[in-house]
Motif scaffolding. Structure first.
Motif, PDB file in Angstrom:
ATOM      1  N   LEU A   1       0.866  -1.207  -0.101  1.00  0.00           N
ATOM      2  CA  LEU A   1       0.041  -0.103   0.049  1.00  0.00           C
ATOM      3  C   LEU A   1       1.011   1.206   0.089  1.00  0.00           C
TER       4      LEU A   1
ATOM      5  N   ARG B   1       3.098   1.883  -1.751  1.00  0.00           N
ATOM      6  CA  ARG B   1       3.727   2.368  -2.848  1.00  0.00           C
ATOM      7  C   ARG B   1       2.754   3.166  -3.928  1.00  0.00           C
TER       8      ARG B   1
ATOM      9  N   ASP C   1       3.291 -16.636  -1.857  1.00  0.00           N
ATOM     10  CA  ASP C   1       3.588 -15.348  -1.422  1.00  0.00           C
ATOM     11  C   ASP C   1       4.906 -15.405  -0.746  1.00  0.00           C
TER      12      ASP C   1
ATOM     13  N   PHE D   1       2.617  -7.580  -7.639  1.00  0.00           N
ATOM     14  CA  PHE D   1       2.194  -5.817  -6.888  1.00  0.00           C
ATOM     15  C   PHE D   1       3.270  -5.679  -6.099  1.00  0.00           C
ATOM     16  N   ASN D   2       4.352  -6.243  -5.594  1.00  0.00           N
ATOM     17  CA  ASN D   2       5.195  -5.878  -4.493  1.00  0.00           C
ATOM     18  C   ASN D   2       6.215  -5.168  -5.610  1.00  0.00           C
ATOM     19  N   ASP D   3       6.514  -3.789  -5.451  1.00  0.00           N
ATOM     20  CA  ASP D   3       7.264  -2.927  -6.056  1.00  0.00           C
ATOM     21  C   ASP D   3       8.636  -2.955  -5.505  1.00  0.00           C
TER      22      ASP D   3
ATOM     23  N   TYR E   1      -4.872  -3.679 -11.014  1.00  0.00           N
ATOM     24  CA  TYR E   1      -4.308  -3.295  -9.391  1.00  0.00           C
ATOM     25  C   TYR E   1      -5.458  -3.102  -8.701  1.00  0.00           C
TER      26      TYR E   1
ATOM     27  N   ILE F   1      -6.439  -4.926  -4.990  1.00  0.00           N
ATOM     28  CA  ILE F   1      -5.657  -4.497  -3.862  1.00  0.00           C
ATOM     29  C   ILE F   1      -6.604  -3.249  -3.255  1.00  0.00           C
ATOM     30  N   ARG F   2      -7.058  -3.362  -1.945  1.00  0.00           N
ATOM     31  CA  ARG F   2      -7.723  -2.052  -1.778  1.00  0.00           C
ATOM     32  C   ARG F   2      -7.003  -1.307  -0.775  1.00  0.00           C
ATOM     33  N   ASN F   3      -7.150   0.128  -1.183  1.00  0.00           N
ATOM     34  CA  ASN F   3      -6.684   0.953  -0.202  1.00  0.00           C
ATOM     35  C   ASN F   3      -7.312   1.297   1.190  1.00  0.00           C
ATOM     36  N   GLU F   4      -6.536   0.931   2.193  1.00  0.00           N
ATOM     37  CA  GLU F   4      -7.537   0.776   3.377  1.00  0.00           C
ATOM     38  C   GLU F   4      -7.857   2.190   4.199  1.00  0.00           C
ATOM     39  N   GLU F   5      -7.382   2.997   3.470  1.00  0.00           N
ATOM     40  CA  GLU F   5      -7.659   4.481   4.200  1.00  0.00           C
ATOM     41  C   GLU F   5      -8.862   4.910   4.058  1.00  0.00           C
ATOM     42  N   SER F   6      -9.792   4.522   3.259  1.00  0.00           N
ATOM     43  CA  SER F   6     -11.176   4.980   3.367  1.00  0.00           C
ATOM     44  C   SER F   6     -12.052   4.143   4.144  1.00  0.00           C
TER      45      SER F   6
END
Lengths: 492, 566, 196
Positions: free
Chosen positions: A22, A24, B82, B110-112, B130, B134-139
């Protein structure tokens, strides 16, 4: 012996994956966009709102209070402190008294509810503004929405802590609240009332006055018959808080005759209900033997095979914790656990459970070796308890190591002359090496225990004693031919 | 992260550094490893090689060698698991993974920062977007209240609009979750293989202008091993071969054959269409025909009719029976030279259209002439040898050695071992078919290798068991020719370790899938069946369709599998 | 025959295995010296007799012959001693300043003393080279490559390389390391050099 609940310790697993990924990407926030209304609201200053809320023009006043309410009920950070600083509290409290304008009362109550939902400081500022007596009065309002909102507000205030709770009790809110528990009340209202009762029962330092507990218990006994899941969950949590307050409170709960209902709820289809019920009955059996017996008499153990096999690990863990407090009881109670066929499950969870569950199982087993008689301990052996017990000797938690060592020592002692049957099992399970190395432990208790065990049971030659039980030893029979499971693959 | 420029983003980063090289137990990995080693020798990049047979080995090797380690290169392992979760590495460790297993685990994609996948840009990955997975957890801050069990102390009352928004958010979240599940299911459902690791490594060598004939031969061997194990279909194989052929022409000037005489140190690769007859040059033609899956199954050599057909086939070719039973190298010269052409011509009449496959052969010095198929078979046999005195690592080292010219004599051992293996396989197939031991369990066919038979020891090795599986399936389908059977997959089990009571289980996809796309759904199926029944299984192998299981859990496992696949 | 003993000494040295030092043949040398002494005495006697007689040419050839044998013995002895010293010198380059005990036992005392002096000379010369001195006895043959491929035959544990990084030498792992660091381990049998 019997153990109260300890708070769950921190999970050990680092879960870095999410963090790494996250950090990135710059995905734009998905939170809702501003609505037109809110941008308008922000333009009006708080001072202006306060001023308008004290106006004698009814429309202006209502509009202002409503504005305040809306600011406080949007999902982003509500400007509680800003509004308090602008002096809104006395104004809102004044509005509560305007029986001529129920809408005003409602909006004011709502605004105050949300202010009281914040930090302890914010809640207490509502109390200091003198709101509580007025809320109590609103409990008798003919307008149901006003009543309900008052209930909600009082819930937040009572939930702040024992001080606020006792203050509200003094102001006489209990009886009006309890009177709402009747068949005519709409569901959402009843849910709110139940939730307030939870907050009443929540704190135990100090607990609520006895009289109040009695009254509340009467209410809870009615509520526990309700079919709604939310109400059941809250009711049972309230009971679990009450049972967490010492043996006298446990007695009161028992006397209210609610225990059979609690036991029934252990088999409720909703996991949340089961969790709460398990906690409640678990608390009860931390009491005296007699109190424990009450729960056992409700045939509670018949619910446990399902609980021990439940897919949620938290339930497994609390179920074993419950059983550990039964095996700490008298021999009759231990026998009930055995008769219910729960020993194999306990040993299974000792062997292959989540670590927290394994800890509880270790206690359960160890308590049994202390309270139980020889025949009962034999049941443990027959269920192959020795290998998993030995496996736990290498964990880092010293308390558990001690518990397991204790259990092993007790079993050996109980075996009397035939101790080497057990000693052989321990050796096959690789336990001797572990106990030997525990003699180096920094923990006094552990190394003493380990030393004693090695000295008494593993330092002499084992060859001499006859493994066959003599005629005098009727009653127990250690099966020297019990097959020991081979150590080998660790499967997931 | 998928790397585009293998030179810039991989090789340049590890120059002058030390590297841990983790290599899986398969021929392609070994070949890729040799190529990479050659490059490392050129540029003085220090390395340590550790062979890993499965995930447990991987974990252990990483832990043992992880002190002060910054760069880990993994060959044919780690791509489909993983990695960060399994190994929990320090933040400064970077993994370069060249793995032909597909699908690549999304957390690796997705691991940069720490995981870099070395892949051929031409491969298809079918990656989901993407945002879809993958979910952006902030919201989600406001939803967190739902997670805890106990009722909350204080509650805020939200207004209508806000409540609606929250409901909408919750609904959207559920929708997204469902969509994600669907996407993940589709993505993970089938396991298959991408471009061989050795080809990726050869490509790197070429980009560095350090490619040589030796490296090319290893790339060829790696690619061939994929064909033999049916990890790629014929189409991909042919396209990869064409690509390699360009390099072959470049390195081995075809026009100058007369001018460059052979010398002891020379090495010459030539492009040659080759017969898919197992080890026929090192065996007799007759034996080879019997022990090659394609010919044995198409001609149905399990039946009397089939054996007669074989004789007919040989007669049609113009090859006397006596000659065909002779060791190939001892055959009369006129037969030896022409047998390939005769075979190809006759093959068409007997339904063996695909008997020929484009391939390469190499000549080292005066004595050693090998074709790629033979070498791949030999190396695989060495890797999977059942000689109990050798540990897994020793077998690995031996196989690695036999790929270099200095130890080329070990290849002969490999060829012998391979013959033994193939004989074991054929005997087992014969016995399974004769005793009707291949049964239909409904959605799949099922066979098990009984314990205690002399050949059963071969099948404690995964690749060998898979060969047996494919052979059995092909034989069964072609023998019985029932329409239903044609599309059934096969599950084979064999005893692994008698003392521990464990068995090896592999799943073979149905024949059409095998021929065309080599996609295998057994990985996921085995996982789910094990979970449902609580069977004690070990999914240790990097190939997901291979599991180790407690023999006593077999029946409930298979019951679950049946209900899952219906 | 005269000179046989001396020849035996030479043969003994020649027969000795490459690079090994046979024991100092004190006995043999003494015998040769004795023989030489006897020859010399006889010659002395004859020369004296010769000078007293006149015209006696018959003894000259005997004297000449004996003298030749004498010189031969001398040459053999010198060769023996000289070659032994060469071997000992080589050993300094091979083994360093501390010799294995079985070789030490085979040296005579003078040879030991000579060895020590030689050792000291060499050491002080090497120290004088460059800033910190240079160990010439290492790497006497130019290595083909800087790094070599090695395979670990036994579990050794962690090994720290010159640049400070750790290599874990576990059985059956294969490594590519600096030649200079591997050589001692190869000699100890822990690593095996792999040709590619």
């Amino acid at each position: 012996m019997r153990r109260r609940r300890t708070n769950v310790t921190v999970e050990l697993r680092k879960n870095k994956r999410d963090d790494i990924v996250l950090k990135r990407r710059n995905v734009p926030l998905l939170s809702g966009t501003d609505s037109e209304e809110e941008s308008q609201l922000q333009n009006t200053s708080y001072a202006q709102i306060v001023q308008n809320a004290s106006s004698d023009q009814p429309n202006l006043q209502l509009g202002a209070v409503q504005t305040a309410r809306k600011l406080l009920s949007s999902d982003r950070n509500p400007p509680i402190d800003s509004l308090i600083e602008s002096g809104i509290l006395p104004v809102l409290v004044a509005c509560l008294q305007r029986h001529d304008n129920p809408s005003l009362q409602f909006e004011a109550a709502w605004a105050l509810t949300n202010i009281a939902s914040g930090t302890s400081e914010q809640t207490q500022s509502v109390v200091k503004a003198g709101a509580v007596p007025h809320f109590k009065n609103l409990l008798s309002s003919p307008h149901q929405n006003v009543c309900e909102q008052a209930v909600w507000a009082l819930g937040n205030i009572i939930g702040d802590g024992p001080a606020c709770r006792d203050y509200c009790i003094k102001e006489g809110v209990v009886h009006p609240l309890l009177s709402f528990i009747n068949p005519n009340i709409p569901l959402s209202f009843l849910r709110n009332v139940t939730w307030v009762l939870v907050n009443m029962c929540r704190n135990k330092d100090p607990p609520p006055p006895l009289v109040v507990i009695q009254d509340i218990l009467r209410g809870l006994c009615t509520l526990i018959m309700h079919k709604d899941t939310s109400i059941l969950v809250d009711t049972v949590w309230a009971l679990s808080y009450l049972t967490d307050g010492g043996n006298s409170q446990i007695q009161m709960v028992i006397d209210s005759e609610v225990v059979p209902n609690l036991v029934n709820l252990l088999s409720h289809p909703e996991v949340k209900v089961q969790t709460a019920a398990l906690r409640a009955v678990g608390n009860i059996v931390t009491g005296t033997d007699e109190q424990t017996q009450v729960v056992l008499d409700c045939d509670v153990l018949s619910r446990f095979p399902a609980l021990l096999a439940h897919k949620k690990e938290k339930i497994n863990k609390e179920a074993v914790w419950f059983l550990s407090n039964i095996t700490a009881g008298n021999q009759k109670q231990v026998q009930l656990v055995i008769d219910a066929g729960l020993i194999p499950d306990i040993v299974r969870l000792l062997d292959r459970g989540d670590f927290q569950t394994q800890k509880e199982a270790a206690w359960a087993v160890s308590n049994l070796t202390i309270s139980g008689k020889k025949e009962q301990v034999v049941v443990l052996i027959e269920n192959k308890v020795i290998p998993p017990l030995c496996n736990l000797l290498t964990v880092k938690d010293p308390q558990i190591v001690q518990v397991c060592l204790d259990g092993i020592g007790n079993i050996l002692r109980m075996a009397g002359e035939n101790y080497h049957v057990i000693a052989d099992m321990i050796e096959s399970a690789g336990g001797v090496d572990k106990i030997e190395s525990l003699q180096q432990s920094e923990n006094d208790e552990i190394y003493k225990l380990a030393f004693e065990i090695i000295e008494q049971y593993f330092s002499d030659d084992v060859g001499g004693l006859d493994p066959q039980p003599t005629d005098e030893d009727k009653g127990y029979h250690f099966d020297g031919n019990a097959s020991v499971p081979p150590e080998g693959f660790q499967f997931n | 992260m998928l790397i585009n420029d293998i030179r810039l983003q991989f090789y340049d980063k590890i120059i002058h550094k030390r590297v841990l090289l983790l290599v899986s137990h398969d021929v392609d990995a070994l070949c890729a490893c040799k190529i990479l080693q050659a490059l490392f020798h050129c540029d003085h990049i220090q390395y340590t090689i550790v062979a890993v047979a499965g995930k447990q080995d991987l974990e252990r090797a990483f832990l043992e060698h992880s002190e002060q380690l910054e760069f880990v290169v993994m060959i044919n392992c780690g791509g489909n698991i993983d990695l960060i979760e399994l190994l929990q590495p320090e933040e400064n460790v970077v993994f370069y993974i060249c793995d032909s297993h597909r699908p690549i685990h999304l957390n690796n994609v997705f691991n940069d920062s720490q995981v870099k996948m070395l892949v051929n840009s031409g491969d298809e990955f079918n990656l989901p977007a993407y945002e879809d997975v993958i979910r952006n957890e902030e919201s989600d801050e406001d939803d967190s209240g739902n997670e805890s069990d106990e009722p909350s102390g204080k509650r805020r009352r939200f207004d209508e609009a806000t409540l609606e928004r929250k409901m909408e958010k919750r609904r959207k979240r559920r929708e997204w979750e469902q969509n994600k599940e669907r996407i993940m299911y589709d993505y993970d459902e089938f396991s298959f293989y991408g471009t061989a690791a050795s080809l990726v490594m050869y490509d790197l060598a070429w980009k560095l202008s350090k490619d040589t004939n030796d490296l090319l031969w290893w790339a060829i061997t790696g690619l061939t091993s994929q064909l033999i194990a049916k990890r790629i279909d014929r189409e991909k194989y042919v396209s990869d071969v064409t690509e390699l052929n360009r390099h072959v022409s470049r390195h081995n000037h075809r026009g100058n054959e007369d001018e460059c005489p052979l010398s002891v140190n020379s090495m010459k690769i030539s492009f040659v269409p080759e017969l898919q007859l197992t080890l026929y040059k090192h065996w007799s033609l007759f034996e080879s025909l019997r022990h090659s899956a394609y010919t044995a199954c198409t001609l149905k050599l399990w039946t009397l009719k089939g054996q007669k057909k074989l004789n007919e086939f040989l007669a049609d070719m113009g090859l006397p029976l006596a000659q065909s039973k002779q060791k190939f190298s001892a055959m009369d010269v006129e037969f030896k030279d022409n047998v390939k052409d005769w075979l190809e011509t006759s093959a068409k009449k007997f339904g063996l259209d695909n008997i020929s496959v484009p391939s390469f052969q190499v000549q080292f010095g005066f004595k050693h002439k090998y074709c790629a198929l033979d070498v791949a078979f030999a190396v695989d046999a060495l890797l999977e040898s059942v000689n109990t005195s050798k540990s897994a690592e020793e077998r690995f080292m031996e196989a690695l050695d036999c790929l270099s010219r200095t130890y080329i004599d070990k290849l002969e051992d490999g060829l012998d071992l391979c013959k033994q293996q193939m004989m074991g396989v054929v005997n087992q197939v014969q016995s399974l078919l004769d005793m009707k031991k291949v049964v239909s369990a409904g959605p799949f066919l099922y066979a098990f290798v009984p314990d205690g038979t002399p050949g059963s020891k071969f099948f404690s090795r995964p690749n060998c068991l898979m060969t047996l599986g494919r052979f059995t399936l092909e034989a069964y389908v072609k023998l019985y020719n029932r329409r239903k059977a044609r599309n059934l997959p096969l599950v084979v089990t064999a005893p692994l370790d008698f003392e521990n009571g464990t068995s090896l289980v592999v799943g073979i996809p149905p024949l059409p899938e095998l021929e065309q796309a080599s996609r295998n759904f057994f990985g996921k199926a085995f996982e789910q069946a094990a979970e449902k029944t609580g069977s004690r299984t070990l999914h240790d192998n990097f190939e997901p369709s291979v599991v180790i299981m407690r023999t006593e859990d077999r029946s409930k496992f298979f019951d679950a599998l049946i209900s899952l696949l219906q | 025959m005269y000179g046989d003993k001396a020849l035996e000494l030479i043969l003994e040295l020649k027969r000795a295995a490459e690079g090994s030092l046979p024991p100092y043949n004190e006995d043999g040398i003494r015998q040769v010296l004795e023989e030489t002494s006897v020859l010399y005495d006889q010659n002395q006697a004859d020369v004296l007799r010769e000078s007293s007689m006149t015209g006696a040419e018959s003894l000259l050839s005997a004297v000449q012959f004996r003298h030749t044998c004498l010189e031969r013995n001398q040459r053999c002895l010198l060769a023996y001693l000289h070659n032994r010293l060469e071997i000992i010198k080589e050993m300094r380059w091979e083994f360093g300043s501390v010799l294995p005990p079985d070789i030490k036992n085979n040296m005579s005392e003078q040879e030991s003393q000579w060895f020590n002096k030689y050792s000291k000379s060499l050491a002080s010369y090497m120290r004088s080279l460059g800033e910190e001195g240079l160990d010439l006895t290492q790497d006497r043959k130019p290595p083909k490559n800087l790094f070599i491929q090695v395979r670990c035959l036994r579990d050794f544990g962690e090994f720290e390389t010159e640049d400070g990084s750790m290599v874990v030498l576990k059985k059956n792992s294969q490594h590519f390391l600096l030649r200079s660091q591997c050589e001692p381990l190869i000699r100890q049998g822990i690593l095996e050099h792999i040709l590619s």
